[in-house]
Write a protein that holds these residues in place. Structure first.
Motif, PDB file in Angstrom:
ATOM      1  N   ASN A  52      29.706  94.475 -81.868  1.00 39.22           N
ATOM      2  CA  ASN A  52      30.080  95.252 -83.051  1.00 39.22           C
ATOM      3  C   ASN A  52      29.484  96.667 -82.976  1.00 39.22           C
ATOM      4  O   ASN A  52      29.305  97.329 -83.984  1.00 39.22           O
ATOM      5  CB  ASN A  52      29.703  94.548 -84.358  1.00 39.22           C
ATOM      6  CG  ASN A  52      28.213  94.503 -84.586  1.00 39.22           C
ATOM      7  OD1 ASN A  52      27.439  94.696 -83.659  1.00 39.22           O
ATOM      8  ND2 ASN A  52      27.814  94.253 -85.816  1.00 39.22           N
ATOM      9  N   MET A  54      26.575  97.883 -82.342  1.00 41.35           N
ATOM     10  CA  MET A  54      25.280  98.233 -82.919  1.00 41.35           C
ATOM     11  C   MET A  54      24.408  98.976 -81.912  1.00 41.35           C
ATOM     12  O   MET A  54      23.397  99.557 -82.275  1.00 41.35           O
ATOM     13  CB  MET A  54      24.543  96.983 -83.425  1.00 41.35           C
ATOM     14  CG  MET A  54      25.145  96.355 -84.653  1.00 41.35           C
ATOM     15  SD  MET A  54      25.155  97.435 -86.089  1.00 41.35           S
ATOM     16  CE  MET A  54      23.487  97.227 -86.687  1.00 41.35           C
ATOM     17  N   MET A  57      23.662 103.069 -81.976  1.00 41.08           N
ATOM     18  CA  MET A  57      22.588 103.765 -82.695  1.00 41.08           C
ATOM     19  C   MET A  57      21.406 104.107 -81.808  1.00 41.08           C
ATOM     20  O   MET A  57      20.576 104.922 -82.164  1.00 41.08           O
ATOM     21  CB  MET A  57      22.079 102.883 -83.824  1.00 41.08           C
ATOM     22  CG  MET A  57      22.883 103.003 -85.079  1.00 41.08           C
ATOM     23  SD  MET A  57      22.162 101.912 -86.282  1.00 41.08           S
ATOM     24  CE  MET A  57      23.131 100.468 -86.042  1.00 41.08           C
ATOM     25  N   ASP A  59      19.445 105.704 -78.788  1.00 45.73           N
ATOM     26  CA  ASP A  59      19.595 106.885 -77.935  1.00 45.73           C
ATOM     27  C   ASP A  59      19.642 106.477 -76.471  1.00 45.73           C
ATOM     28  O   ASP A  59      18.937 105.568 -76.043  1.00 45.73           O
ATOM     29  CB  ASP A  59      18.407 107.838 -78.139  1.00 45.73           C
ATOM     30  CG  ASP A  59      18.572 108.623 -79.417  1.00 45.73           C
ATOM     31  OD1 ASP A  59      19.725 108.722 -79.896  1.00 45.73           O
ATOM     32  OD2 ASP A  59      17.562 109.122 -79.945  1.00 45.73           O
ATOM     33  N   VAL A  82      33.502 101.413 -89.326  1.00 50.04           N
ATOM     34  CA  VAL A  82      33.323 100.759 -90.616  1.00 50.04           C
ATOM     35  C   VAL A  82      34.221  99.535 -90.715  1.00 50.04           C
ATOM     36  O   VAL A  82      33.776  98.438 -91.082  1.00 50.04           O
ATOM     37  CB  VAL A  82      33.600 101.763 -91.746  1.00 50.04           C
ATOM     38  CG1 VAL A  82      33.689 101.057 -93.077  1.00 50.04           C
ATOM     39  CG2 VAL A  82      32.521 102.834 -91.767  1.00 50.04           C
ATOM     40  N   ARG A  85      33.052  96.710 -88.287  1.00 50.05           N
ATOM     41  CA  ARG A  85      31.879  95.924 -88.697  1.00 50.05           C
ATOM     42  C   ARG A  85      32.166  95.052 -89.907  1.00 50.05           C
ATOM     43  O   ARG A  85      31.426  94.106 -90.183  1.00 50.05           O
ATOM     44  CB  ARG A  85      30.699  96.866 -88.960  1.00 50.05           C
ATOM     45  CG  ARG A  85      30.196  97.448 -87.648  1.00 50.05           C
ATOM     46  CD  ARG A  85      29.016  98.324 -87.832  1.00 50.05           C
ATOM     47  NE  ARG A  85      28.627  98.909 -86.551  1.00 50.05           N
ATOM     48  CZ  ARG A  85      28.070 100.090 -86.432  1.00 50.05           C
ATOM     49  NH1 ARG A  85      27.818 100.820 -87.516  1.00 50.05           N
ATOM     50  NH2 ARG A  85      27.724 100.547 -85.258  1.00 50.05           N
TER      51      ARG A  85
END
Lengths: 252, 309
Positions: A52, A54, A57, A59, A82, A85
């Protein structure tokens, strides 16, 4: 055999220069529980978070290859994160309810999606808490801070929070590793109920848990999928020597 | 023989135990000294401040509701002219207005520094806010006098001295306090709340607005109260721009005064023990009680909002 709902195709992932996932191919079928097992650092949680996005996020993460959800590549630039998820929800290792009331926790996803109808919200709160098998324990305290409940209850509240937005897939990253055996057993029973309506992909360190609840199991080692097959086969008669050694407890 | 020696050694206090005791006494006495000083100040200000009411027989009603301040003279109706209401109103107005103006700016800055661009926040904004804290208040007052007061005079009319100018100066003065404390409280919101929110399909902005700021609300309120305490107690900068007329403010640009500005203006000009002097101590007592109140408020908010974990 039905069509897979999620397919990872030749997925590579790099943390900076370090390659954490090597060409992962995996198909996940709907209404099944698929378990990802393997020793620490083998990339199973990293892979789960790819499903999904994640990992976006963090770096310095580079991902190549494809993850298809209903034949759509979720890494294509057109993907709306959006929406994605909302379809593919996630439950984390540590119970992480917001420091709000139980009611506000469950309705959070709906409210940000613009649902305002009080009656509808009430219905969904009750339904999701029942699905997550925690309704009886919280129904009289819906407006208490979610953090005032026990760890196991908090985790089931988190599951209910994900269910409330009606995803089709639920990703779980060691959802019971921070809980006691009784709470874990409750959550396992919940998952077996939930798979009738949802597709569940669960990362677990607990091999017994994987063998108890999952339909399929993927064994990860050093960023590669060593073997992926029906759980009954994986735990009794795996094709690969490494899998056999791992599931029988010879290392890991 | 050997055993006896050992037993004797064990019965005696060791060197480390004595050091331990010494350190304990040292920190205890430091604590007691500070407590004594604080208590002494409170008792001193209280006795002085209350003597207006008990020695000079001014009624509480005259003091807190009277609007004429000229201790030593009488009002037309024959009461002593020690009405502190204009200063109390002035103090509260500048404090509340400064907090109202500062808070949105402070939250915006803090959100930028922690959520939107942490790198730039740490590199540029952090040192800037720290610099703002370090500027002496007389410099703020001077800038207020030569920039803010003319600006207010030209824009809103009047002399330019008044509540509005005081608000502007205090706004800049309390901004860094509120910003840095808000940054701390935003940083203390655990990362997994943000992850949970994003994983539920929230946008980054929704996450900031509905989870991070909401979870940090007690901390932000504490920051605002601290800023208000600072604004309430600030004397010099306010005195330089507010006009120092102990009058009920008619509007935001008419000259007014605060508890602190009247204190600093009047403290050198009265005789100990006179009514004029006692009345000033009463103002100081009001200030002290308000500061205690702000402190209690901070404790109350802090206790109520602490993350249970």
């Amino acid at each position: 055999m039905s069509d897979p709902i999620i397919t990872a195709d030749n997925l590579d992932l790099y943390y900076g220069d370090f390659q954490a996932l090597h060409g992962i191919h995996l198909d996940f079928e709907p209404h099944q529980i698929s378990a990802l097992i393997g020793p620490s650092g083998c990339g199973k949680s990293t892979f789960l978070r790819c499903l999904n996005r994640m990992n976006d996020m963090i770096d310095g993460v580079t991902i190549t290859g494809m993850v298809k959800f209903h034949d759509q590549n979720i890494y294509s630039p057109q993907t709306n994160l959006v929406d994605l998820r909302k379809e593919i929800g996630m439950v984390f290792q540590q119970p992480n309810p917001f420091p709000f009331s139980v009611y506000d926790n469950i309705t959070y996803g709906l409210r940000i999606a613009g649902v305002r109808d009080k009656q509808k919200l009430d219905e969904i709160v009750e339904r999701s808490l029942k699905q997550a098998a925690v309704w009886d324990e919280v129904k009289d305290n819906l407006y208490d801070n979610a953090l005032s409940f026990s760890g196991g209850q908090q985790q089931r509240i988190c599951i209910a929070r994900v269910l409330a937005v009606s995803p089709s897939v639920i990703l779980m990253d060691e959802p019971t590793s921070a809980l006691d055996p009784i709470s874990s057993a409750k959550i396992e029973n919940t998952l077996l109920e939930l798979k009738k309506e949802y597709t569940i992909i669960i990362v677990t360190h607990n091999l017994q848990q994987a063998s108890r609840i999952s339909d399929k199991t993927a064994f990860f080692m050093e960023g590669r999928v060593v073997e992926y097959d029906d759980t009954s086969k994986m735990f009794v008669n795996p094709d690969n020597k490494q899998t056999e050694d791992y599931v029988s407890g010879r290392f890991g | 023989m050997q055993n006896q020696k050992l037993a004797k050694q064990l019965m005696k206090k060791s060197k480390t135990a004595r050091y331990e005791r010494f350190g304990h006494l040292l920190s205890l006495s430091a604590l007691l000294l500070i407590m004594a000083i604080v208590l002494g100040i409170i008792v001193f200000v209280a006795t002085k401040g209350l003597s207006t009411f008990f020695n000079d027989h001014i009624s509480f009603k005259d003091f807190f509701t009277g609007t004429l301040w000229n201790p030593g003279t009488k009002t037309p109706s024959g009461h002593q002219a020690v009405g502190a209401l204009p200063m109390i109103v002035g103090s509260f107005l500048v404090t509340i207005l400064a907090a109202v103006v500062s808070t949105p700016f402070a939250i915006g800055t803090a959100v930028y520094m922690t959520e939107i661009s942490p790198k730039r926040g740490a590199k540029i904004l952090q040192p800037v806010t720290e610099l703002l804290v370090g500027i002496p208040s007389v410099v703020y007052g001077f800038i207020g006098l030569s920039v803010v007061v003319p600006f207010v005079r030209n824009t809103f009319g009047g002399s330019g001295f008044g509540i509005l100018s005081g608000t502007f100066v205090l706004f800049v003065m309390i901004l860094p306090t509120i910003v840095s404390m808000t940054v701390d409280s935003l940083k203390s919101v655990p990362k997994y709340y943000r992850q949970a929110s994003l994983a539920l399909g929230a946008t980054k902005w929704q996450t900031i607005w509905k989870v991070v700021l909401r979870a940090a609300t007690p901390g932000i309120l504490t920051a605002v109260v601290f800023g208000m305490a600072r604004a309430f107690g600030e004397a010099l900068a306010v005195q330089m721009v507010i006009g120092n007329a102990a009058l009920m403010p008619h509007n935001l640009v008419s000259p007014a005064s605060t508890l602190t500005s009247v204190l600093t203006a009047g403290m050198g000009n009265t005789v100990m023990g006179s009514l004029q002097n006692d009345a000033l101590w009463s103002l100081a007592l009001v200030l002290l009680v308000m500061s205690l109140f702000f402190n209690l408020l901070v404790h109350f908010i802090g206790r109520k909002g602490a993350f249970k974990k």
